[in-house]
Write an enzyme that holds these catalytic residues in place. Sequence first.
Site: not given
Ligand code: NAD
Length: 486
Positions: A288, A254, A390, A178
Amino acid sequence: MKQFQHFINGTYCESTSGKTFDNVAPATGSVIGQVHEAGREEVDAAVTAARAALSSEWGELGVDQRCELLYRVADGINNRFNEFLEAECADTGKPYSLASQIDIPRGAANFKIFADTIRNSVNKSFQTATPDGQGAINYAIHVPKGVIAVVCPWNLPLLLMTWKVGPALACGNSVVVKPSEETPATATLLGEVMNEAGIPKGVYNVVHGFGPQSAGAFLTEHSGVDAITFTGETRTGEAIMRAAADGVRDVSFELGGKNPGIVFADCDLAKAIEGSLRSVFANCGQVCLGTERMYVQRPIFDEFVSRLKDGAEALRLGRPEDPATNLGPLVSETHRQKVLSYFRLAVDEGATVVCGGGVPDMEDDLSAGSWVQPTIWTGLGDDARVVREEIFGPCCHVRAFDDEDEVVALANDTEYGLAAAVWTENVSRAHRVAARLEAGVTWVNSWFLRDLRTPFGGMKQSGIGREGGEYSLEFYTETKNICVKL
Ligand code: NAD
């Protein structure tokens, strides 16, 4: 208008509901395609296809054959490098100069690296004494976990997705991906490469949509999913963990970070400035591992801030395809509004704005894009929200410190624990401080220097589990022990 369809059982398909949403290019704000939104029906079809693939020819392949196919997938991405590059940069607005060095080549390499890892992995055995003197031999074997749900963010779409799909497939699983609703393109395109490479139907599936009450939730709640690997925000991780509790499914997370960069007065200042400019501003701060809290030892504080400011002001915002561009827009207008709200909050909380803090003047069609200025603040208290939450934008707060104990306490004073960077030429101090920092990854005199065999993941609210090299195999396989009495 380009259509981004689901990829299920080796075939592209629309949603039966006919529901679609716009795919917007963040550099210009223009609509570049329609994304089909999966309902429960499409998610169920993808999970069913993935389940069936496990007992088809995919499940019969030996490790070498599987790895050969993954090598072909990597070659397939590289053969269509420019298509992937254009798709990724259109979705994210990131500069070609960045994505051509990191996102696409590393996205392809993930398939080869994990194929090599699984080929070279070893199984442990144990000789056990028994009362009859004959003994027993125990040995551990690894088997695929099953159907893996791969839920991805938008900041490094191809790279972070293949970082999960590569090891999942190398271990013999099937996946339902997804992608983020913001960045559907490269996951969709990868379906074509999978077919060209000869990956059997149903092994790699993609469903598009949003999180709650949409494809993300339907997928992670689906009882046919055996394990969930997720990269994204900590709050989303909490929701997914609740979903995973039904059926006691395994998770690898992550999550978010609020990473410190620590600059000691005994550092090589030129290196520290160059590295910090990257760690704060690379990918417009949407990494991240990026640094949003800089701590600089007092004797070099003023010089550091002034040189970081010079570097930030020299960044070139512009069209992704312009080779001179090294700073893109934020991923969406929604995210820009979030980042700008922190820019305003910083002022309300009493920050000194060293540079930036607003929206740049962009020319022509770029003026409708999601641009913000690279921004540096000083003068905030340690409890300021801007210092604790963040932001995920091209910005950092810089604070002076006096000694090692003080800065370690400041760096660790956060709910997160993903990454840290330490700048010092004192080798004892480097090791000492790195060991005391509560971070899954600490870089000394570098940033984002990644050896993909090493463990990657966060402490505290930055994640659960480690991925990378053999650490990925722990999540993507079940380890079974077999005890043979002699
Ligand atoms: P997000 O959590 O908003 O979304 C990530 C994914 O989860 C998307 O595909 C979204 O549609 C899905 N999603 C959202 N709510 C959901 C739910 N209730 N159930 C299932 N799926 C759901 O994150 P984002 O805004 O896309 O990315 C940015 C974030 O990701 C930042 O917090 C960043 O720090 C983190 N990040 C972490 C790493 C790491 O390796 N630790 C790497 C990259 C990004």
